[in-house]
Design a protein around this motif. Structure first.
Motif, short mmCIF file in Angstrom:
data_model
loop_
_atom_site.label_atom_id
_atom_site.label_comp_id
_atom_site.label_asym_id
_atom_site.label_seq_id
_atom_site.Cartn_x
_atom_site.Cartn_y
_atom_site.Cartn_z
N TYR A 1 0.86 -1.17 0.06
CA TYR A 1 0.26 -0.15 0.21
C TYR A 1 0.86 1.03 -0.15
O TYR A 1 0.46 1.93 -0.84
CB TYR A 1 -0.50 0.33 1.45
CG TYR A 1 -2.58 -1.13 1.35
CD1 TYR A 1 -2.87 -1.23 0.30
CD2 TYR A 1 -2.07 -2.14 1.88
CE1 TYR A 1 -4.27 -1.78 0.55
CE2 TYR A 1 -3.43 -3.68 2.03
CZ TYR A 1 -4.29 -2.70 0.95
OH TYR A 1 -5.13 -3.82 0.67
N GLN A 2 1.70 1.24 0.18
CA GLN A 2 2.81 2.17 0.85
C GLN A 2 3.32 2.49 -0.85
O GLN A 2 3.81 3.96 -1.21
CB GLN A 2 3.80 2.72 1.85
CG GLN A 2 3.49 2.13 3.48
CD GLN A 2 4.35 1.41 4.29
OE1 GLN A 2 4.78 1.09 4.37
NE2 GLN A 2 3.47 1.57 5.39
N LYS A 3 3.56 1.89 -1.01
CA LYS A 3 4.12 1.48 -3.03
C LYS A 3 3.22 2.85 -3.85
O LYS A 3 3.80 3.26 -4.35
CB LYS A 3 4.36 0.93 -3.25
CG LYS A 3 5.90 -0.36 -2.53
CD LYS A 3 5.66 -1.11 -3.14
CE LYS A 3 7.26 -2.19 -3.16
NZ LYS A 3 7.52 -3.53 -3.32
N LEU A 4 1.47 2.45 -3.40
CA LEU A 4 0.81 3.36 -3.91
C LEU A 4 0.64 4.16 -3.15
O LEU A 4 -0.51 5.10 -3.78
CB LEU A 4 0.10 2.21 -3.74
CG LEU A 4 -0.26 1.20 -4.77
CD1 LEU A 4 -1.68 -0.05 -4.96
CD2 LEU A 4 0.45 1.64 -5.96
N ASN A 5 1.17 5.42 -1.82
CA ASN A 5 1.09 6.46 -1.33
C ASN A 5 -0.49 6.36 -0.47
O ASN A 5 -1.11 7.30 -0.94
CB ASN A 5 1.34 7.33 -2.76
CG ASN A 5 1.41 8.59 -1.57
OD1 ASN A 5 1.57 8.99 -0.73
ND2 ASN A 5 0.87 9.46 -2.66
N ILE A 6 -0.64 4.98 -0.34
CA ILE A 6 -2.02 4.91 0.82
C ILE A 6 -1.32 4.67 1.78
O ILE A 6 -0.52 4.17 2.70
CB ILE A 6 -2.60 3.28 0.33
CG1 ILE A 6 -2.67 4.12 -1.20
CG2 ILE A 6 -3.49 3.13 1.07
CD1 ILE A 6 -3.58 2.55 -1.65
N GLU A 7 -2.15 6.03 3.25
CA GLU A 7 -1.94 6.08 4.23
C GLU A 7 -2.95 4.87 5.10
O GLU A 7 -3.91 5.03 4.96
CB GLU A 7 -2.60 7.07 4.39
CG GLU A 7 -1.85 8.84 3.89
CD GLU A 7 -2.80 9.92 4.61
OE1 GLU A 7 -3.01 9.39 6.10
OE2 GLU A 7 -2.19 10.60 4.22
N LEU A 8 -1.89 4.30 5.85
CA LEU A 8 -2.69 3.07 7.28
C LEU A 8 -2.47 3.07 8.62
O LEU A 8 -2.07 4.20 8.77
CB LEU A 8 -1.49 1.55 6.66
CG LEU A 8 -1.51 0.68 5.20
CD1 LEU A 8 -0.54 0.02 5.07
CD2 LEU A 8 -3.12 0.31 4.98
N HIS A 9 -3.76 3.01 8.88
CA HIS A 9 -4.63 3.50 10.23
C HIS A 9 -5.28 2.47 11.10
O HIS A 9 -5.84 1.78 9.95
CB HIS A 9 -4.72 4.65 10.53
CG HIS A 9 -4.29 6.21 9.69
ND1 HIS A 9 -2.87 6.06 10.61
CD2 HIS A 9 -4.62 6.77 8.84
CE1 HIS A 9 -2.83 8.14 10.42
NE2 HIS A 9 -2.91 8.04 8.42
N ASP A 10 -4.95 1.92 12.04
CA ASP A 10 -6.14 1.76 12.60
C ASP A 10 -7.18 1.95 13.19
O ASP A 10 -8.74 1.57 13.37
CB ASP A 10 -5.41 0.20 14.50
CG ASP A 10 -4.19 -0.26 13.44
OD1 ASP A 10 -3.86 -1.13 12.64
OD2 ASP A 10 -3.36 -0.53 14.19
N GLU A 11 -6.81 3.76 13.38
CA GLU A 11 -7.82 4.36 13.92
C GLU A 11 -7.25 5.71 13.09
O GLU A 11 -6.49 5.99 13.30
CB GLU A 11 -8.36 4.40 15.28
CG GLU A 11 -7.53 4.34 16.33
CD GLU A 11 -8.52 4.40 17.60
OE1 GLU A 11 -7.94 5.23 18.72
OE2 GLU A 11 -8.79 3.35 18.06
N LEU A 12 -8.13 6.23 13.33
CA LEU A 12 -7.73 8.72 12.75
C LEU A 12 -9.44 8.98 13.37
O LEU A 12 -10.46 8.57 12.59
CB LEU A 12 -7.82 8.50 11.27
CG LEU A 12 -7.31 9.27 10.59
CD1 LEU A 12 -5.51 9.88 11.29
CD2 LEU A 12 -7.03 9.22 8.82
#
Length: 220
Positions: free
Chosen positions: A120-131
């Motif tokens: 996902y990071q290669k596609l510039n997608i942020e990852l969170h468990d909650e936000l």
């Protein structure tokens, strides 16, 4: 067929409930979607189950149409973006992402999101468990009542693929996907076409909006 969005004000925030089973949050210019389950078609076909091959492309096309129409600055996935391990459908998703390089994409991890973060990071997608964004806390799983009391914001979530059962005079009945708004939590319908629905009771929510083919209607 022209689709019609339904306006809903929540905590002084203007939301557009879309018949494509998404919400456009006007103040944040954010498109919010739950439970896409990309790759599920490929997963089932790999197991020998006959599923139309173009269902994944149909979901991506719908998503593209929403981005073109509402021009969001953020796209927030409330978990279960991809159904399981990577398969050939991942390549379609890479191609789709390349069409919107300037779009901020945020993924709240769901129980099906098992693909390595690096992909996902290669596609510039942020990852969170909650936000927490403004008054809303983005999660995947709904919170039970005892935990809602201490949540840091009004919860937006998915996971259970909510539906509402409607009955007619002739004993006809149909379960439609729905947005279910409670006093502290809203559960989104599943965006993916290749997903089921679980009927919820109206007492579980203060406001229920049923999703029809071309509009969203308040029923409770």
């Amino acid at each position: 067929m022209i689709s019609v969005a339904t306006s809903f004000n929540l905590l002084n925030q203007d939301l557009l409930l879309l018949p494509q089973k998404a919400i456009y949050w006007q103040q944040q210019k954010a498109l919010i979607i739950a439970d896409v389950h990309f790759g599920k078609v490929g997963h089932f076909r790999k197991a020998g189950i006959a599923v139309p091959r173009d269902m994944e492309q149909s979901d991506l096309a719908t998503l593209s149409d929403l981005v073109h129409e509402y021009k969001p600055e953020k796209l927030i996935f409330l978990g279960d973006l991809f159904h399981s391990d990577m398969n050939n459908d991942w390549d379609w998703f890479i191609l789709w992402r390349s069409q919107f390089p300037g779009l901020q994409i945020i993924l709240i991890r769901g129980n099906h999101d098992i693909i390595a973060d690096s992909n996902y990071q290669k596609l510039n997608i942020e990852l969170h468990d909650e936000l927490l964004i403004g008054p809303f806390l983005m999660l995947h799983h709904p919170l039970p009542d005892d935990k809602l009391q201490n949540a840091g914001g009004y919860v937006f979530c998915g996971h259970i693929h909510p539906g509402v059962n409607l009955s007619g005079k002739g004993r006809q009945s149909i379960t439609l996907p729905c947005f279910a708004f409670g006093s502290r939590q809203a559960i989104f319908p599943s965006f993916g076409k290749f997903t089921g629905k679980i009927a919820i009771h109206s007492r579980q929510a203060d406001k229920i909006f049923a999703v029809l083919k071309d509009k969203v209607v308040a029923i409770a």
